[in-house]
Scaffold this motif. Structure first.
Motif, PDB file in Angstrom:
ATOM      1  N   VAL A  22       0.879  -1.170   0.000  1.00  0.00           N
ATOM      2  CA  VAL A  22       0.000   0.000   0.000  1.00  0.00           C
ATOM      3  C   VAL A  22       0.916   1.218   0.000  1.00  0.00           C
ATOM      4  O   VAL A  22       1.734   1.379   0.917  1.00  0.00           O
ATOM      5  CB  VAL A  22      -0.949   0.007   1.220  1.00  0.00           C
ATOM      6  CG1 VAL A  22      -1.825   1.257   1.203  1.00  0.00           C
ATOM      7  CG2 VAL A  22      -1.813  -1.242   1.229  1.00  0.00           C
ATOM      8  N   ASN A  23       0.789   2.018  -1.035  1.00  0.00           N
ATOM      9  CA  ASN A  23       1.633   3.205  -1.199  1.00  0.00           C
ATOM     10  C   ASN A  23       3.117   2.860  -1.099  1.00  0.00           C
ATOM     11  O   ASN A  23       3.904   3.576  -0.491  1.00  0.00           O
ATOM     12  CB  ASN A  23       1.245   4.294  -0.201  1.00  0.00           C
ATOM     13  CG  ASN A  23      -0.190   4.728  -0.395  1.00  0.00           C
ATOM     14  OD1 ASN A  23      -0.689   4.770  -1.514  1.00  0.00           O
ATOM     15  ND2 ASN A  23      -0.864   5.036   0.689  1.00  0.00           N
ATOM     16  N   LEU A  34      -8.418   2.214   3.614  1.00  0.00           N
ATOM     17  CA  LEU A  34      -7.845   2.754   2.391  1.00  0.00           C
ATOM     18  C   LEU A  34      -8.565   4.040   2.044  1.00  0.00           C
ATOM     19  O   LEU A  34      -9.762   4.175   2.279  1.00  0.00           O
ATOM     20  CB  LEU A  34      -7.973   1.734   1.258  1.00  0.00           C
ATOM     21  CG  LEU A  34      -7.234   0.419   1.496  1.00  0.00           C
ATOM     22  CD1 LEU A  34      -7.590  -0.585   0.418  1.00  0.00           C
ATOM     23  CD2 LEU A  34      -5.740   0.647   1.559  1.00  0.00           C
ATOM     24  N   ASP A  38      -4.860   6.208  -2.589  1.00  0.00           N
ATOM     25  CA  ASP A  38      -3.962   5.126  -2.175  1.00  0.00           C
ATOM     26  C   ASP A  38      -3.716   4.200  -3.363  1.00  0.00           C
ATOM     27  O   ASP A  38      -4.606   3.960  -4.185  1.00  0.00           O
ATOM     28  CB  ASP A  38      -4.553   4.308  -1.030  1.00  0.00           C
ATOM     29  CG  ASP A  38      -4.447   4.997   0.315  1.00  0.00           C
ATOM     30  OD1 ASP A  38      -3.724   6.011   0.426  1.00  0.00           O
ATOM     31  OD2 ASP A  38      -5.090   4.512   1.264  1.00  0.00           O
ATOM     32  N   GLN A  49      -5.331   1.997  -8.075  1.00  0.00           N
ATOM     33  CA  GLN A  49      -5.400   3.276  -7.368  1.00  0.00           C
ATOM     34  C   GLN A  49      -6.844   3.504  -6.972  1.00  0.00           C
ATOM     35  O   GLN A  49      -7.745   3.398  -7.808  1.00  0.00           O
ATOM     36  CB  GLN A  49      -4.903   4.433  -8.225  1.00  0.00           C
ATOM     37  CG  GLN A  49      -4.918   5.733  -7.447  1.00  0.00           C
ATOM     38  CD  GLN A  49      -4.212   6.850  -8.166  1.00  0.00           C
ATOM     39  OE1 GLN A  49      -3.977   6.808  -9.365  1.00  0.00           O
ATOM     40  NE2 GLN A  49      -3.861   7.881  -7.424  1.00  0.00           N
TER      41      GLN A  49
END
Length: 57
Positions: A22-23, A34, A38, A49
């Motif tokens: 995540v990221n 989320l 993100d 995304q």
């Protein structure tokens, strides 16, 4: 919403078997919230995304 993982138990199993980013950072929190913008990357599955309300609602 894709309903790809439909339960917490399934999410727990998936996270134990796959690396999820995540990221750009590995994240194995089943209940992670989320937010808009993100980026979720699952090697071998895809990169996504999130699009939604910018204020997190």
């Amino acid at each position: 919403m894709t309903d790809t993982i439909s339960s917490g138990g399934m999410a727990k199993w998936f996270l134990s078997e796959h690396e999820v980013y995540v990221n750009g950072e590995v994240d194995q929190r089943r209940g992670r919230k989320l937010r808009h913008g993100d980026i979720v990357n699952i090697p071998g599955v895809g990169r996504f995304q999130l699009v939604g309300p910018k204020n997190g609602d």
